[in-house]
Design an enzyme around this catalytic site. Structure first.
Site, PDB file in Angstrom:
ATOM      1  N   ASP A 145     -15.021 -29.493 -20.904  1.00 28.67           N
ATOM      2  CA  ASP A 145     -14.099 -29.460 -19.785  1.00 28.67           C
ATOM      3  C   ASP A 145     -14.184 -28.108 -19.091  1.00 28.67           C
ATOM      4  O   ASP A 145     -14.453 -27.091 -19.718  1.00 28.67           O
ATOM      5  CB  ASP A 145     -12.663 -29.766 -20.217  1.00 28.67           C
ATOM      6  N   SER A 146     -13.969 -28.125 -17.777  1.00 29.44           N
ATOM      7  CA  SER A 146     -13.990 -26.919 -16.963  1.00 29.44           C
ATOM      8  C   SER A 146     -15.326 -26.197 -17.137  1.00 29.44           C
ATOM      9  O   SER A 146     -16.384 -26.774 -16.901  1.00 29.44           O
ATOM     10  CB  SER A 146     -12.790 -26.033 -17.300  1.00 29.44           C
ATOM     11  N   ALA A 147     -15.310 -24.949 -17.606  1.00 25.85           N
ATOM     12  CA  ALA A 147     -16.567 -24.236 -17.819  1.00 25.85           C
ATOM     13  C   ALA A 147     -17.452 -24.975 -18.813  1.00 25.85           C
ATOM     14  O   ALA A 147     -18.686 -24.984 -18.679  1.00 25.85           O
ATOM     15  CB  ALA A 147     -16.286 -22.820 -18.313  1.00 25.85           C
TER      16      ALA A 147
END
Length: 237
Positions: free
Chosen positions: A164-166
């Protein structure tokens, strides 16, 4: 030493400060103040996958295997945490609780690797670490004396990579690098990728960046500050 004022540093979620003189301070506490929810249905352990950079990953597996486990081993699900490439860890409670759920609900071996963080280690260090974590798995599959805690239950031909995200960005870059069929990782076979709100940015603003609400959790100003921290060649307004 002169007195420190709030303008002397950039703060990230209260757990990272980057001072104007280059000094970096990190908190030993996570930015998410949530408890770890014990789960007796899951076993877990840590393992070093990159001794040079002292990087570890956390392994999870169900304590009770399915009745078909005698003939069918469990799929492997990589989960790469987020944090804007600057913060986060496999040890943070939000990450551990999520991995507990993944192991039980997917009936899978879950692997949660750490990676080097900026600004101490700028990109592409984190992406390289994601690849090193995959090579560690290949090493286990080929080893004459592997870690049987993993190899007795894991199906190396049925691997999925998520983040998730990065972490979603790292998973994307792994998909580009490894390619269809993940031939270079044999006998490890990556079957698919699951990107959860992946963190991307470009030199040209997209619609949501240019016109997004300023009070958003990740507004344009914060996104630019993060990306300037993780990359030495980011756009400047």
């Amino acid at each position: 030493m002169s007195e420190t004022t709030p303008t002397d540093f950039e703060d990230c979620r209260g757990v990272l400060r980057v001072y104007k003189d280059g000094t970096i301070w990190r908190s030993s506490q996570p930015s998410f103040n949530v408890p770890i929810t014990p789960n007796a249905a899951v076993e877990w352990k840590d393992s070093v996958f990159d001794p040079t950079n002292n990087l570890q990953l956390r392994l999870y597996k169900p304590t009770s295997l399915p009745t078909t486990a005698a003939t069918t081993k469990l799929p492997i699900f990589y989960y790469i945490h987020g944090g804007g490439f600057c913060i986060g860890s496999r040890t943070w409670p939000n990450c551990q609780n999520y991995c507990f759920k993944l192991a039980t609900e997917l009936q899978a071996v879950v692997i949660a690797p750490d990676y080097r963080l900026a600004p101490e280690d700028r990109l592409p260090a984190a992406i390289e670490d994601g690849y090193t974590a995959l090579k560690w798995l290949q090493g286990q599959a080929l080893a004459e004396e592997p870690d049987t805690w993993l190899t007795d239950v894991a199906d190396f031909g049925n691997v999925f990579i998520s983040g998730d995200s990065a972490g979603g960005n790292i998973a994307h870059n792994l998909a580009v690098r490894v390619g269809a069929g993940s031939v270079e990782l044999g006998p490890v076979v990556v079957k698919g990728y699951v990107l959860l709100a992946p963190f991307f940015g470009g030199t040209v603003l997209c619609e949501s960046e240019a016109n997004g609400p300023v009070d958003a959790f990740l507004n344009l100003e914060l996104i630019d500050r993060v990306l300037e921290t993780v990359s030495s060649c980011w756009r400047h307004n």
